[in-house]
Every structure is written in structure tokens, then in C-alpha cells.
Design a protein around this motif. Structure first.
Motif, PDB file in Angstrom:
ATOM      1  N   TYR A  21       0.840  -1.204   0.000  1.00 16.10           N
ATOM      2  CA  TYR A  21       0.000   0.000   0.000  1.00 16.10           C
ATOM      3  C   TYR A  21       0.872   1.250   0.000  1.00 16.10           C
ATOM      4  O   TYR A  21       0.649   2.179  -0.790  1.00 16.10           O
ATOM      5  CB  TYR A  21      -0.904  -0.041   1.225  1.00 16.10           C
ATOM      6  N   ALA A  22       1.884   1.285   0.845  1.00 24.30           N
ATOM      7  CA  ALA A  22       2.771   2.441   0.935  1.00 24.30           C
ATOM      8  C   ALA A  22       3.516   2.670  -0.373  1.00 24.30           C
ATOM      9  O   ALA A  22       3.725   3.815  -0.791  1.00 24.30           O
ATOM     10  CB  ALA A  22       3.766   2.262   2.080  1.00 24.30           C
ATOM     11  N   ARG A  23       3.910   1.615  -1.028  1.00 26.44           N
ATOM     12  CA  ARG A  23       4.656   1.724  -2.282  1.00 26.44           C
ATOM     13  C   ARG A  23       3.735   2.132  -3.441  1.00 26.44           C
ATOM     14  O   ARG A  23       4.089   2.970  -4.256  1.00 26.44           O
ATOM     15  CB  ARG A  23       5.322   0.380  -2.592  1.00 26.44           C
ATOM     16  N   GLU A  24       2.526   1.557  -3.493  1.00 23.45           N
ATOM     17  CA  GLU A  24       1.637   1.790  -4.630  1.00 23.45           C
ATOM     18  C   GLU A  24       0.790   3.050  -4.492  1.00 23.45           C
ATOM     19  O   GLU A  24       0.357   3.610  -5.495  1.00 23.45           O
ATOM     20  CB  GLU A  24       0.742   0.570  -4.844  1.00 23.45           C
ATOM     21  N   ASP A  25       0.543   3.490  -3.261  1.00 24.27           N
ATOM     22  CA  ASP A  25      -0.279   4.687  -3.038  1.00 24.27           C
ATOM     23  C   ASP A  25       0.271   5.477  -1.853  1.00 24.27           C
ATOM     24  O   ASP A  25      -0.336   5.529  -0.788  1.00 24.27           O
ATOM     25  CB  ASP A  25      -1.736   4.278  -2.782  1.00 24.27           C
ATOM     26  N   PRO A  26       1.437   6.094  -2.037  1.00 22.34           N
ATOM     27  CA  PRO A  26       2.075   6.799  -0.923  1.00 22.34           C
ATOM     28  C   PRO A  26       1.184   7.872  -0.294  1.00 22.34           C
ATOM     29  O   PRO A  26       1.145   8.005   0.924  1.00 22.34           O
ATOM     30  CB  PRO A  26       3.327   7.416  -1.537  1.00 22.34           C
ATOM     31  N   ALA A  27       0.461   8.624  -1.118  1.00 22.30           N
ATOM     32  CA  ALA A  27      -0.394   9.685  -0.576  1.00 22.30           C
ATOM     33  C   ALA A  27      -1.521   9.087   0.261  1.00 22.30           C
ATOM     34  O   ALA A  27      -1.821   9.584   1.358  1.00 22.30           O
ATOM     35  CB  ALA A  27      -0.966  10.540  -1.705  1.00 22.30           C
ATOM     36  N   GLY A  28      -2.142   8.057  -0.230  1.00 20.70           N
ATOM     37  CA  GLY A  28      -3.209   7.404   0.525  1.00 20.70           C
ATOM     38  C   GLY A  28      -2.691   6.798   1.813  1.00 20.70           C
ATOM     39  O   GLY A  28      -3.347   6.870   2.863  1.00 20.70           O
ATOM     40  N   PHE A  29      -1.508   6.233   1.744  1.00 24.96           N
ATOM     41  CA  PHE A  29      -0.918   5.636   2.935  1.00 24.96           C
ATOM     42  C   PHE A  29      -0.594   6.708   3.970  1.00 24.96           C
ATOM     43  O   PHE A  29      -0.877   6.547   5.150  1.00 24.96           O
ATOM     44  CB  PHE A  29       0.335   4.841   2.573  1.00 24.96           C
ATOM     45  N   ARG A  30      -0.011   7.838   3.520  1.00 25.47           N
ATOM     46  CA  ARG A  30       0.280   8.954   4.431  1.00 25.47           C
ATOM     47  C   ARG A  30      -0.988   9.454   5.098  1.00 25.47           C
ATOM     48  O   ARG A  30      -1.014   9.715   6.303  1.00 25.47           O
ATOM     49  CB  ARG A  30       0.957  10.099   3.684  1.00 25.47           C
ATOM     50  N   ALA A  31      -2.048   9.557   4.320  1.00 25.71           N
ATOM     51  CA  ALA A  31      -3.328  10.026   4.868  1.00 25.71           C
ATOM     52  C   ALA A  31      -3.850   9.048   5.917  1.00 25.71           C
ATOM     53  O   ALA A  31      -4.355   9.464   6.971  1.00 25.71           O
ATOM     54  CB  ALA A  31      -4.346  10.200   3.750  1.00 25.71           C
ATOM     55  N   GLU A  32      -3.722   7.774   5.653  1.00 27.47           N
ATOM     56  CA  GLU A  32      -4.193   6.783   6.619  1.00 27.47           C
ATOM     57  C   GLU A  32      -3.372   6.818   7.902  1.00 27.47           C
ATOM     58  O   GLU A  32      -3.919   6.738   9.006  1.00 27.47           O
ATOM     59  CB  GLU A  32      -4.156   5.377   6.011  1.00 27.47           C
ATOM     60  N   ILE A  33      -2.061   6.954   7.775  1.00 24.23           N
ATOM     61  CA  ILE A  33      -1.189   7.047   8.954  1.00 24.23           C
ATOM     62  C   ILE A  33      -1.558   8.287   9.763  1.00 24.23           C
ATOM     63  O   ILE A  33      -1.677   8.237  10.989  1.00 24.23           O
ATOM     64  CB  ILE A  33       0.301   7.084   8.538  1.00 24.23           C
ATOM     65  N   SER A  34      -1.760   9.393   9.078  1.00 29.63           N
ATOM     66  CA  SER A  34      -2.121  10.641   9.752  1.00 29.63           C
ATOM     67  C   SER A  34      -3.451  10.484  10.498  1.00 29.63           C
ATOM     68  O   SER A  34      -3.579  10.888  11.658  1.00 29.63           O
ATOM     69  CB  SER A  34      -2.217  11.769   8.731  1.00 29.63           C
ATOM     70  N   GLU A  35      -4.435   9.896   9.830  1.00 27.86           N
ATOM     71  CA  GLU A  35      -5.737   9.697  10.469  1.00 27.86           C
ATOM     72  C   GLU A  35      -5.611   8.772  11.672  1.00 27.86           C
ATOM     73  O   GLU A  35      -6.216   9.004  12.720  1.00 27.86           O
ATOM     74  CB  GLU A  35      -6.739   9.130   9.471  1.00 27.86           C
ATOM     75  N   SER A  36      -4.800   7.747  11.546  1.00 27.78           N
ATOM     76  CA  SER A  36      -4.586   6.815  12.660  1.00 27.78           C
ATOM     77  C   SER A  36      -4.000   7.540  13.867  1.00 27.78           C
ATOM     78  O   SER A  36      -4.427   7.330  15.005  1.00 27.78           O
ATOM     79  CB  SER A  36      -3.659   5.687  12.210  1.00 27.78           C
ATOM     80  N   HIS A  37      -3.027   8.413  13.623  1.00 29.96           N
ATOM     81  CA  HIS A  37      -2.420   9.186  14.712  1.00 29.96           C
ATOM     82  C   HIS A  37      -3.444  10.129  15.345  1.00 29.96           C
ATOM     83  O   HIS A  37      -3.473  10.295  16.556  1.00 29.96           O
ATOM     84  CB  HIS A  37      -1.202   9.964  14.231  1.00 29.96           C
ATOM     85  N   ASP A  38      -4.286  10.731  14.482  1.00 30.83           N
ATOM     86  CA  ASP A  38      -5.333  11.624  15.005  1.00 30.83           C
ATOM     87  C   ASP A  38      -6.291  10.858  15.918  1.00 30.83           C
ATOM     88  O   ASP A  38      -6.666  11.338  16.983  1.00 30.83           O
ATOM     89  CB  ASP A  38      -6.104  12.278  13.857  1.00 30.83           C
ATOM     90  N   TRP A  39      -6.696   9.673  15.501  1.00 30.00           N
ATOM     91  CA  TRP A  39      -7.590   8.854  16.331  1.00 30.00           C
ATOM     92  C   TRP A  39      -6.911   8.456  17.639  1.00 30.00           C
ATOM     93  O   TRP A  39      -7.539   8.442  18.698  1.00 30.00           O
ATOM     94  CB  TRP A  39      -8.061   7.603  15.579  1.00 30.00           C
ATOM     95  N   ASP A  40      -5.628   8.127  17.561  1.00 27.70           N
ATOM     96  CA  ASP A  40      -4.887   7.775  18.773  1.00 27.70           C
ATOM     97  C   ASP A  40      -4.883   8.935  19.760  1.00 27.70           C
ATOM     98  O   ASP A  40      -5.089   8.749  20.959  1.00 27.70           O
ATOM     99  CB  ASP A  40      -3.444   7.384  18.444  1.00 27.70           C
ATOM    100  N   GLN A  41      -4.645  10.146  19.249  1.00 30.18           N
ATOM    101  CA  GLN A  41      -4.637  11.320  20.132  1.00 30.18           C
ATOM    102  C   GLN A  41      -6.021  11.562  20.723  1.00 30.18           C
ATOM    103  O   GLN A  41      -6.156  11.870  21.899  1.00 30.18           O
ATOM    104  CB  GLN A  41      -4.169  12.557  19.362  1.00 30.18           C
ATOM    105  N   LEU A  42      -7.048  11.429  19.910  1.00 23.70           N
ATOM    106  CA  LEU A  42      -8.408  11.623  20.380  1.00 23.70           C
ATOM    107  C   LEU A  42      -8.759  10.608  21.469  1.00 23.70           C
ATOM    108  O   LEU A  42      -9.430  10.931  22.440  1.00 23.70           O
ATOM    109  CB  LEU A  42      -9.398  11.492  19.210  1.00 23.70           C
ATOM    110  N   ALA A  43      -8.244   9.407  21.332  1.00 22.55           N
ATOM    111  CA  ALA A  43      -8.518   8.351  22.307  1.00 22.55           C
ATOM    112  C   ALA A  43      -7.642   8.466  23.547  1.00 22.55           C
ATOM    113  O   ALA A  43      -7.789   7.694  24.494  1.00 22.55           O
ATOM    114  CB  ALA A  43      -8.313   6.988  21.657  1.00 22.55           C
ATOM    115  N   GLY A  44      -6.695   9.404  23.522  1.00 20.93           N
ATOM    116  CA  GLY A  44      -5.827   9.588  24.681  1.00 20.93           C
ATOM    117  C   GLY A  44      -4.662   8.625  24.717  1.00 20.93           C
ATOM    118  O   GLY A  44      -4.064   8.389  25.758  1.00 20.93           O
ATOM    119  N   ASP A  45      -4.310   8.056  23.581  1.00 20.81           N
ATOM    120  CA  ASP A  45      -3.162   7.157  23.508  1.00 20.81           C
ATOM    121  C   ASP A  45      -1.904   7.966  23.785  1.00 20.81           C
ATOM    122  O   ASP A  45      -1.605   8.939  23.107  1.00 20.81           O
ATOM    123  CB  ASP A  45      -3.084   6.518  22.122  1.00 20.81           C
ATOM    124  N   THR A  46      -1.186   7.574  24.812  1.00 19.76           N
ATOM    125  CA  THR A  46       0.004   8.342  25.196  1.00 19.76           C
ATOM    126  C   THR A  46       1.288   7.775  24.606  1.00 19.76           C
ATOM    127  O   THR A  46       2.359   8.304  24.857  1.00 19.76           O
ATOM    128  CB  THR A  46       0.141   8.381  26.732  1.00 19.76           C
TER     129      THR A  46
END
Length: 100
Positions: A62-87
Motif C-alpha cells: 500500500y505504501a509503495r503503490e499509493d504513498p499519498a493514501g498511505f500517508r493520509a491513513e497514517i495521519s488519520e490513525s495518529h489523530d484517532w490515537d490522540q483523540l482516544a488519549g493514547d500516550t
């Protein structure tokens, strides 16, 4: 050498080298479990490791074939982690070239 495994419902015999049998028996003895229980645990660990390897390969593809989509997914994952209070800090070294 053969090992018979009783699982409560049926028994199965597998042929293994006597050295393998001895190592398995020794580990089972140290863990205070039956040989069948040890092999069950080890087989589940192997299944999980194989599945995790498959998932990692899918992410790499996924990262190799769609770098932009992968970056967006990683970013969203980090946002959800912060919202959930993941330290825990994000694993920045996993995909360094795709991090924000």
C-alpha cells in the motif's frame, strides 16, 4: 521417533526427529504443560506471526503503490490515537519517508 498428541477428542501421531521431541518435551516440562498444549501454543504463535507478516507486506505494498493514501491513513490513525488519549509516541521509524 513418533509423538502422540491427545487433545481430548482424538489423538494424532506425528513423526519427528528424537532431538526435536526431546527439546519439545523439555520446554513443555519447564512450562508445566502437556506436549499437546505446548504444540497448540506454538502453532497459534506461528499462525499469528504469519498473519502479522502478511499484514506488514500488505502495508508495504500500500505504501509503495499509493504513498499519498498511505500517508493520509497514517495521519488519520495518529489523530484517532490522540483523540482516544493514547500516550504512546507514534512509531516514526516504521515508515520514515511517509510520516508527516
Amino acid at each position: 521417533m513418533q509423538i502422540s498428541i491427545l487433545d481430548g477428542m482424538s489423538d494424532t501421531t506425528i513423526k519427528v526427529d528424537s532431538g526435536v521431541r526431546d527439546r519439545l518435551r523439555a520446554v513443555a516440562h519447564r512450562r508445566h504443560v502437556t506436549l499437546g498444549a505446548l504444540l497448540d501454543s506454538v502453532s497459534r504463535d506461528l499462525e499469528r506471526a504469519e498473519r502479522m507478516k502478511e499484514i506488514a507486506e500488505q502495508y508495504e505494498t500500500y505504501a509503495r503503490e499509493d504513498p499519498a493514501g498511505f500517508r493520509a491513513e497514517i495521519s488519520e490513525s495518529h489523530d484517532w490515537d490522540q483523540l482516544a488519549g493514547d500516550t504512546l509516541p507514534p512509531a516514526r521509524n516504521e515508515y520514515p519517508d511517509l510520516q508527516r
